[in-house]
Design a protein around this motif. Structure first.
Motif, short mmCIF file in Angstrom:
data_model
loop_
_atom_site.label_atom_id
_atom_site.label_comp_id
_atom_site.label_asym_id
_atom_site.label_seq_id
_atom_site.Cartn_x
_atom_site.Cartn_y
_atom_site.Cartn_z
N GLN A 73 -5.11 -5.13 5.80
CA GLN A 73 -4.76 -4.04 5.03
C GLN A 73 -5.06 -2.95 5.53
OE1 GLN A 73 -3.12 -4.03 1.19
NE2 GLN A 73 -2.88 -2.17 2.63
N GLU A 74 -6.33 -2.91 5.99
CA GLU A 74 -6.62 -1.83 6.86
C GLU A 74 -5.77 -1.31 8.24
OE1 GLU A 74 -10.73 -2.58 7.61
OE2 GLU A 74 -11.45 -2.30 5.70
N ASP A 112 -2.55 0.24 6.74
CA ASP A 112 -2.90 1.54 6.51
C ASP A 112 -2.92 2.39 7.73
OD1 ASP A 112 -2.84 0.65 3.92
OD2 ASP A 112 -4.95 0.82 3.74
N GLN A 123 -8.31 -7.80 3.71
CA GLN A 123 -8.96 -6.43 3.78
C GLN A 123 -8.77 -5.94 5.34
OE1 GLN A 123 -13.08 -5.87 2.75
NE2 GLN A 123 -12.91 -4.08 3.39
N PHE A 150 3.28 -1.18 5.33
CA PHE A 150 2.65 -1.81 4.29
C PHE A 150 2.44 -3.17 4.57
CE2 PHE A 150 6.26 -4.40 1.96
CZ PHE A 150 7.36 -3.76 2.84
N ALA A 166 0.98 -1.21 0.04
CA ALA A 166 0.08 -0.12 -0.10
C ALA A 166 0.82 1.29 0.11
CB ALA A 166 -0.80 0.02 1.29
N ASN A 167 0.28 2.37 -0.42
CA ASN A 167 1.19 3.56 -0.29
C ASN A 167 1.27 4.06 1.09
OD1 ASN A 167 -1.59 3.78 -0.08
ND2 ASN A 167 -1.96 5.92 -1.30
N SER A 168 2.28 4.31 1.31
CA SER A 168 2.82 4.68 2.76
C SER A 168 3.92 5.83 2.54
CB SER A 168 3.38 3.57 3.57
OG SER A 168 4.31 3.92 4.41
N ASN A 217 0.65 3.14 8.96
CA ASN A 217 1.73 3.45 8.18
C ASN A 217 2.52 2.48 7.77
OD1 ASN A 217 1.74 5.99 7.00
ND2 ASN A 217 2.24 7.17 8.85
#
Lengths: 379, 200
Positions: free
Chosen positions: B161-162, B165, B158, B170, B9-11, B168
């Motif tokens: 992932q949350e 996120d 999911q 990945f 994920a973007n971090s 901060n």
């Protein structure tokens, strides 16, 4: 120069080379302790320092030692100054004509030699010198002395397949050598050798049993168990000494990792409780109490044979006095009837069974029977 | 395969930090201390062994120990990153010792087993612990291992992932068994490491 010649490193060097070879005998590895550079070429260093060209370096060493001796000893403050001096000398040696064509390895040898020389000179001042350190050493050692009596591999999550008394004993012996040396590097090597033995065991077991190695999940518990078995002398002070006085640039990577493991083994031991050994706190306290009792007994009568001699005569008197409570104590053997003999034989059997069980129970608690008897007499 | 992972994920955590003495040697050759955290049995050391054995650069010097491993990774931009990987004991009784290991680490991988909700709880504990006591610019990854056992999955990607996120980090799901995403995991960490600024 008399200062240099006064040093006698000889007695410990043979042991040291054994530690070195054990460590190097492990799998191929990367940096410092495992490479050929690990052979501490101490005499080479001394030889070079005796040359007239080294006079400036020699003066620096002498004046550093002299300036340090002017201040009150403090391991922490000394550590910072010694580290700064090591860095300064490293630069000086690298730029020195005597080492102009030296390889990286030769320079490393010189720096090892320097560390060993300086720290041998400063040993009494810097190693376990404060009352706090002595107290901390005693605390760790006493605690381990108690834990030794009842902690078993399963209390620490060591799987049965890794129980290998022979390997463990080697690791224990390596760790117990730490006080045979005065230089931080050599002390560190003892710790590394111990860890290497454990690693080799883990590697062998995983290969022969086609088993995935579990890394630290298995390594740390074994190291803690080995530390308990070894009860290494002055563990706290040895760890502190290495942390403060091993050249900073060398206390990195793998070496730092294994040192950290030993520091955490010490921390685990200091903070140990029921929870950390998978038992109820009350059970843990009970174990600690009976371990203390066992320790006190060993201290109370160090010479068991002597103790026993007096104690049996003492016990005899006591039993004589209480004789009437036991049948046949005052009977003459030839006057016993067949029925009485039969009764006596029954009693004998019961007594033997009971004694055997008691004896076994005492051994389980690591209590020496003779010493126990001696202590009954003392009280 | 349904167990394929969600990719990083973007971090922005830690990017742009410079002069991190724990991760930098020079601008082209980085060195980083990476600590592994997670419950015992989630396959922490399998992930690392996969990574270390999967590299076929004959010039790289590899240390295979039980719990300390080091491996150098070459990136496309011709930088190299030397990982010094510190494994930690995952059993509850050793949890209090972890700070000794993650102190000074430039990166951390928190591992759980996608078939064990319990191990995910433990992972959340470690994430919180690192947020509180780890160094500010530490690169952190949340890793759901055993992705090949997706039919036994109890932790949804999911949810993980949350959680990543929010903190901060990945997130990636790996399989040490099939080597899925193992290299990607380390490459992503390598890419995110702060680069030292060249001397002007």
């Amino acid at each position: 120069p008399p200062l240099l010649l006064s040093l006698s490193p000889a007695p410990t060097d043979r042991q040291n080379s054994k530690s070195l070879s054990l460590w190097a005998g492990g799998q191929a590895a990367m940096e410092s302790p495992t490479s050929a550079a690990s052979r501490v070429d101490f005499y080479g260093f001394l030889d070079r320092m005796r040359r007239p060209e080294a006079a400036d370096l020699f003066r620096s060493i002498k004046s550093f030692l002299a300036s340090l001796s002017l201040d009150e000893p403090s391991a922490e403050a000394d550590g910072a100054r010694v580290q700064a001096f090591f860095a300064e000398m490293e630069a000086a040696i690298r730029g020195h004509p005597l080492w102009a064509d030296a390889t990286h390895q030769e320079i490393d040898h010189a720096l090892e030699g320097l560390e060993k020389y300086i720290m041998t000179k400063l040993f009494d001042r810097t190693f376990a010198a404060s009352p706090e350190d002595a107290a901390a050493d005693a605390e760790v050692s006493d605690k381990i002395g108690l834990l030794q009596r009842f902690v078993r591999p399963h209390h620490l999550d060591i799987p049965k397949v890794l129980n290998n008394e022979a390997s463990w004993l080697i690791a224990v012996k390596e760790l117990q050598k730490i006080n045979s040396f005065k230089s931080p590097w050599e002390k560190l090597l003892c710790m590394m050798s111990c860890c290497q033995v454990i690693n080799n065991l883990l590697l062998n077991v995983s290969m022969t049993n086609d088993r995935t190695p579990s890394g630290a999940d298995e390594f740390l518990p074994i190291l803690i168990y080995i530390t308990i078995k070894a009860n290494p002398p002055q563990l706290h002070s040895n760890l502190k000494f290495v942390q403060l006085f091993r050249r900073e640039t060398k206390l990195v990577s793998e070496v730092e990792y294994y040192l950290t493991n030993l520091i955490s083994a010490k921390m685990f031991i200091i903070n140990v409780n029921g929870h950390s050994l998978s038992m109820e706190e009350s059970e843990f306290q009970k174990h600690m109490e009976s371990a203390k009792l066992g320790t006190q007994m060993s201290v109370a009568s160090p010479s068991s044979s002597q103790g026993l001699a007096t104690s049996t005569s003492g016990l005899q008197k006591q039993i004589d006095a209480e004789g009437s409570r036991f049948p046949f104590m005052d009977s003459e053997t030839e006057n016993l009837t067949q029925a009485e003999l039969k009764q006596l034989h029954g009693l004998y059997r019961k007594t033997v069974t009971r004694y055997t069980l008691l004896s076994k129970a005492l051994r389980k608690l690591s209590i020496d029977e003779d010493q126990l008897l001696a202590s009954v007499d003392d009280s | 395969m349904g167990c394929s992972s969600s990719l990083p994920a973007n971090s922005t955590g830690g990017l742009g930090n410079i002069n991190n003495e724990n991760s930098a040697t020079d601008s082209k050759n980085l060195k980083v201390k990476l600590v592994l955290l997670g419950d015992s049995g989630v396959g922490k050391s399998c992930i690392v062994l996969r990574f270390v054995r999967g590299q076929f650069d004959p010039t790289s010097k590899v240390t295979i120990g039980a719990s300390f491993l080091s491996q150098t990774l070459a990136l496309e931009d011709s930088t190299t990153v030397k990982f010094e990987i510190w494994d930690t004991a995952g059993q509850e009784r050793y949890a209090a010792l972890a700070p000794l290991y993650y102190r000074g680490a430039g990166a951390a991988i928190v591992v759980y087993d996608i078939t064990s909700a319990e191990s995910f709880n433990k992972a959340q504990y470690w994430v919180k612990e690192l947020q509180r006591h780890g160094s500010q610019d530490m690169i952190m990854a949340l890793v759901g291992n055993k992705a090949d056992l997706h039919e036994k999955r109890t932790v949804s990607s999911q949810e993980a992932q949350e959680h990543a996120d929010m903190n901060n980090m990945f997130f990636v799901e790996t399989s040490a068994k099939t080597a899925d995403n193992i290299n990607q995991l380390f490459e992503e960490i390598a890419k995110r490491l702060p680069r030292p600024t060249p001397l002007s």
